[in-house]
Design a protein around this motif. Sequence first.
Motif, PDB file in Angstrom:
ATOM      1  N   GLY A   1      45.279  35.892  33.975  1.00  0.00           N
ATOM      2  CA  GLY A   1      44.930  36.509  32.696  1.00  0.00           C
ATOM      3  C   GLY A   1      43.454  36.871  32.638  1.00  0.00           C
ATOM      4  N   PHE A   2      42.612  35.972  33.155  1.00  0.00           N
ATOM      5  CA  PHE A   2      41.176  36.235  33.172  1.00  0.00           C
ATOM      6  C   PHE A   2      40.866  37.425  34.078  1.00  0.00           C
ATOM      7  CE2 PHE A   2      36.838  35.312  34.801  1.00  0.00           C
ATOM      8  CZ  PHE A   2      36.174  35.452  33.594  1.00  0.00           C
ATOM      9  N   LYS A   3      41.530  37.487  35.242  1.00  0.00           N
ATOM     10  CA  LYS A   3      41.338  38.610  36.156  1.00  0.00           C
ATOM     11  C   LYS A   3      41.776  39.918  35.493  1.00  0.00           C
ATOM     12  CE  LYS A   3      42.749  40.420  40.620  1.00  0.00           C
ATOM     13  NZ  LYS A   3      43.656  40.278  41.753  1.00  0.00           N
ATOM     14  N   THR A   4      42.907  39.898  34.804  1.00  0.00           N
ATOM     15  CA  THR A   4      43.388  41.085  34.098  1.00  0.00           C
ATOM     16  C   THR A   4      42.383  41.508  33.035  1.00  0.00           C
ATOM     17  OG1 THR A   4      45.660  40.391  34.488  1.00  0.00           O
ATOM     18  CG2 THR A   4      45.312  42.020  32.763  1.00  0.00           C
ATOM     19  N   PHE A   5      41.843  40.532  32.309  1.00  0.00           N
ATOM     20  CA  PHE A   5      40.841  40.812  31.279  1.00  0.00           C
ATOM     21  C   PHE A   5      39.611  41.486  31.883  1.00  0.00           C
ATOM     22  CE2 PHE A   5      36.915  39.209  29.253  1.00  0.00           C
ATOM     23  CZ  PHE A   5      37.024  39.860  28.041  1.00  0.00           C
ATOM     24  N   LEU A   6      39.144  40.959  33.013  1.00  0.00           N
ATOM     25  CA  LEU A   6      37.947  41.524  33.635  1.00  0.00           C
ATOM     26  C   LEU A   6      38.183  42.914  34.209  1.00  0.00           C
ATOM     27  CD1 LEU A   6      36.382  38.480  35.497  1.00  0.00           C
ATOM     28  CD2 LEU A   6      35.605  39.559  33.393  1.00  0.00           C
ATOM     29  N   MET A   7      39.383  43.178  34.645  1.00  0.00           N
ATOM     30  CA  MET A   7      39.663  44.449  35.297  1.00  0.00           C
ATOM     31  C   MET A   7      40.033  45.561  34.312  1.00  0.00           C
ATOM     32  SD  MET A   7      38.782  43.676  38.197  1.00  0.00           S
ATOM     33  CE  MET A   7      39.110  45.191  39.046  1.00  0.00           C
ATOM     34  N   ARG A   8      40.177  45.228  33.052  1.00  0.00           N
ATOM     35  CA  ARG A   8      40.446  46.286  32.073  1.00  0.00           C
ATOM     36  C   ARG A   8      39.255  47.217  32.009  1.00  0.00           C
ATOM     37  NH1 ARG A   8      42.708  43.342  26.778  1.00  0.00           N
ATOM     38  NH2 ARG A   8      40.576  42.642  26.837  1.00  0.00           N
TER      39      ARG A   8
ATOM     40  N   ASN B   1      37.732  48.736  29.495  1.00  0.00           N
ATOM     41  CA  ASN B   1      36.719  48.593  28.454  1.00  0.00           C
ATOM     42  C   ASN B   1      35.709  47.500  28.768  1.00  0.00           C
ATOM     43  OD1 ASN B   1      38.565  46.555  28.022  1.00  0.00           O
ATOM     44  ND2 ASN B   1      38.824  46.968  25.844  1.00  0.00           N
ATOM     45  N   VAL B   2      36.088  46.468  29.510  1.00  0.00           N
ATOM     46  CA  VAL B   2      35.135  45.416  29.873  1.00  0.00           C
ATOM     47  C   VAL B   2      34.120  45.973  30.865  1.00  0.00           C
ATOM     48  CG1 VAL B   2      34.894  43.166  30.999  1.00  0.00           C
ATOM     49  CG2 VAL B   2      36.746  43.557  29.394  1.00  0.00           C
ATOM     50  N   ILE B   3      34.595  46.738  31.820  1.00  0.00           N
ATOM     51  CA  ILE B   3      33.692  47.329  32.810  1.00  0.00           C
ATOM     52  C   ILE B   3      32.783  48.358  32.133  1.00  0.00           C
ATOM     53  CG2 ILE B   3      33.614  48.761  34.890  1.00  0.00           C
ATOM     54  CD1 ILE B   3      36.205  47.267  35.747  1.00  0.00           C
ATOM     55  N   ASP B   4      33.335  49.151  31.230  1.00  0.00           N
ATOM     56  CA  ASP B   4      32.518  50.115  30.487  1.00  0.00           C
ATOM     57  C   ASP B   4      31.427  49.412  29.693  1.00  0.00           C
ATOM     58  OD1 ASP B   4      34.044  52.149  31.478  1.00  0.00           O
ATOM     59  OD2 ASP B   4      35.270  52.373  29.665  1.00  0.00           O
ATOM     60  N   LEU B   5      31.788  48.292  29.081  1.00  0.00           N
ATOM     61  CA  LEU B   5      30.810  47.533  28.305  1.00  0.00           C
ATOM     62  C   LEU B   5      29.704  46.996  29.203  1.00  0.00           C
ATOM     63  CD1 LEU B   5      29.980  46.363  25.585  1.00  0.00           C
ATOM     64  CD2 LEU B   5      31.417  44.395  26.090  1.00  0.00           C
ATOM     65  N   ALA B   6      30.056  46.502  30.378  1.00  0.00           N
ATOM     66  CA  ALA B   6      29.053  45.984  31.308  1.00  0.00           C
ATOM     67  C   ALA B   6      28.103  47.101  31.738  1.00  0.00           C
ATOM     68  CB  ALA B   6      29.736  45.366  32.518  1.00  0.00           C
TER      69      ALA B   6
END
Length: 177
Positions: free
Chosen positions: A11-18, A20-25
């Motif tokens: 679940g954490f990996k899925t969250f990180l790979m979405r 919007n998370v990468i865009d935010l970073a």
Amino acid sequence: MAGEKKNVLEGFKTFLMRGNVIDLAVAVVIGAAFTSVVNSLVKGVINPVIGAFGTKDLERYRSCIKGTCKTNAAGDVISGVPILWGTVLSAVLTFLITAAVVYFLMVLPMSRYLARKAAKEEKAEEAHAEAEAEEIALLREIRDALIAQRGTGPGPSGPGSDSGSTGGGAASRPGSD
């Protein structure tokens, strides 16, 4: 227990790979770099221009509330209570410049683009609705022509009539001659 840990990590990996998370970073990294550019602009250009009317460094502007402010060679306050309004003014200028750049270079062009896109979509929708209305009118004409060819009635059937019948009169029934 091991399965639960695996699910949590997946679940954490899925969250990180979405996306919007990468865009935010990416936005945070670019924002930090942009902030250093704006800070350099304020400290290197704007502060000296404002400082031309007083001290050369805007951040040195201050007022004393209690007594006279005395500082040592390092700039530390020895006596008095200073209000560092030059630092606040510098931060406000940095904020205003950052906000202006973000608005004029990012928000305004994006809102104009979205408005043009919405107008194009609305125009396409209207054209589609118009074409659909023309198609319905054409289909009605074809239906009316077919009904007229079969000779089932004097004209187009109304909304309450049975358009699938072959005529409803007594003369059309078999054996009624």
